[in-house]
Write a protein that holds these residues in place. Structure first.
Motif, mmCIF file in Angstrom:
data_model
loop_
_atom_site.group_PDB
_atom_site.id
_atom_site.type_symbol
_atom_site.label_atom_id
_atom_site.label_comp_id
_atom_site.label_asym_id
_atom_site.label_seq_id
_atom_site.Cartn_x
_atom_site.Cartn_y
_atom_site.Cartn_z
ATOM 1 N N PRO A 69 0.817 -1.234 0.000
ATOM 2 C CA PRO A 69 0.000 0.000 0.000
ATOM 3 C C PRO A 69 0.845 1.276 0.000
ATOM 4 O O PRO A 69 0.479 2.269 -0.625
ATOM 5 C CB PRO A 69 -0.830 -0.103 1.276
ATOM 6 N N VAL A 70 1.988 1.236 0.676
ATOM 7 C CA VAL A 70 2.883 2.406 0.713
ATOM 8 C C VAL A 70 3.554 2.572 -0.655
ATOM 9 O O VAL A 70 3.595 3.680 -1.198
ATOM 10 C CB VAL A 70 3.946 2.255 1.828
ATOM 11 N N ALA A 71 4.027 1.473 -1.224
ATOM 12 C CA ALA A 71 4.651 1.519 -2.546
ATOM 13 C C ALA A 71 3.663 2.044 -3.592
ATOM 14 O O ALA A 71 4.041 2.818 -4.480
ATOM 15 C CB ALA A 71 5.169 0.133 -2.933
ATOM 16 N N ASP A 72 2.408 1.644 -3.477
ATOM 17 C CA ASP A 72 1.376 2.113 -4.417
ATOM 18 C C ASP A 72 1.233 3.639 -4.373
ATOM 19 O O ASP A 72 1.127 4.290 -5.415
ATOM 20 C CB ASP A 72 0.019 1.465 -4.114
ATOM 21 N N TYR A 87 14.587 -11.026 2.867
ATOM 22 C CA TYR A 87 14.089 -12.196 2.148
ATOM 23 C C TYR A 87 14.579 -12.273 0.705
ATOM 24 O O TYR A 87 14.052 -13.061 -0.071
ATOM 25 C CB TYR A 87 12.546 -12.189 2.140
ATOM 26 N N GLY A 88 15.516 -11.420 0.327
ATOM 27 C CA GLY A 88 15.984 -11.408 -1.058
ATOM 28 C C GLY A 88 14.907 -10.855 -1.979
ATOM 29 O O GLY A 88 13.874 -10.385 -1.514
ATOM 30 N N THR A 89 15.130 -10.926 -3.281
ATOM 31 C CA THR A 89 14.154 -10.350 -4.210
ATOM 32 C C THR A 89 12.814 -11.069 -4.142
ATOM 33 O O THR A 89 11.785 -10.496 -4.478
ATOM 34 C CB THR A 89 14.670 -10.370 -5.669
ATOM 35 N N GLN A 90 12.801 -12.314 -3.687
ATOM 36 C CA GLN A 90 11.534 -13.042 -3.549
ATOM 37 C C GLN A 90 10.629 -12.382 -2.515
ATOM 38 O O GLN A 90 9.413 -12.543 -2.556
ATOM 39 C CB GLN A 90 11.783 -14.502 -3.158
ATOM 40 N N GLY A 91 11.215 -11.636 -1.578
ATOM 41 C CA GLY A 91 10.427 -10.965 -0.550
ATOM 42 C C GLY A 91 9.745 -9.704 -1.054
ATOM 43 O O GLY A 91 8.804 -9.212 -0.447
ATOM 44 N N VAL A 92 10.225 -9.171 -2.159
ATOM 45 C CA VAL A 92 9.674 -7.930 -2.717
ATOM 46 C C VAL A 92 8.325 -8.240 -3.372
ATOM 47 O O VAL A 92 8.203 -9.241 -4.082
ATOM 48 C CB VAL A 92 10.659 -7.312 -3.743
ATOM 49 N N PRO A 93 7.308 -7.385 -3.134
ATOM 50 C CA PRO A 93 6.012 -7.623 -3.780
ATOM 51 C C PRO A 93 6.186 -7.782 -5.299
ATOM 52 O O PRO A 93 6.951 -7.041 -5.912
ATOM 53 C CB PRO A 93 5.208 -6.358 -3.448
ATOM 54 N N GLU A 94 5.473 -8.744 -5.862
ATOM 55 C CA GLU A 94 5.656 -9.108 -7.274
ATOM 56 C C GLU A 94 5.570 -7.928 -8.230
ATOM 57 O O GLU A 94 6.353 -7.818 -9.169
ATOM 58 C CB GLU A 94 4.616 -10.161 -7.658
ATOM 59 N N ASP A 95 4.631 -7.018 -7.989
ATOM 60 C CA ASP A 95 4.457 -5.859 -8.873
ATOM 61 C C ASP A 95 5.654 -4.913 -8.858
ATOM 62 O O ASP A 95 5.752 -4.036 -9.713
ATOM 63 C CB ASP A 95 3.214 -5.052 -8.463
#
Length: 123
Positions: A69-72, A87-95
């Motif tokens: 929600p903050v990134a949006d 968590y590495g790049t896998q932890g980053v929201p997919e979008d």
């Protein structure tokens, strides 16, 4: 007498108080000033929409809630941001996997590199 202009202003979202203080120290050492900081997702959403800053650093997981929600809000405002994740790049929201991510724990050199490239628009 001249006063050096800060390297830029940063909006910081990190739920671990000790990590947040450490990152603030690193940012200040690099010549940045912190425009706003929080460890709470609802406050982060509000601050993301109202604070003036050059770049944001967002912890991916804030008290068990994903940072999307903050990134949006930041994306809608066209503000650059960097994720901080254990968590590495896998932890980053997919979008947002195209955005720069710092692997925690990170050193001041990694932080500087991520900030420089993001502010130059090359991240």
């Amino acid at each position: 007498m001249t006063i050096d202009k800060p390297a830029g202003t940063v909006f910081l979202v990190e739920d671990e108080a000790m990590i947040r203080m450490m990152v603030v120290d690193m940012l200040e050492e690099l010549g940045f000033s912190v425009a706003a900081e929080t460890g709470e997702i609802n406050e982060a959403v509000k601050l993301a929409g109202t604070t003036d800053f050059d770049v944001a650093i967002l912890d991916v997981n804030v008290n068990g809630k994903v940072i999307s929600p903050v990134a949006d809000v930041l994306k809608a405002r066209n503000r650059p941001f960097i994720f901080a994740t254990g968590y590495g790049t896998q932890g980053v929201p997919e979008d947002y996997r195209d955005r720069p991510a710092l692997q925690k724990p990170f050193q001041i050199e990694s932080l500087k590199k991520a900030l420089d490239s993001t502010l130059r628009g090359t991240a």
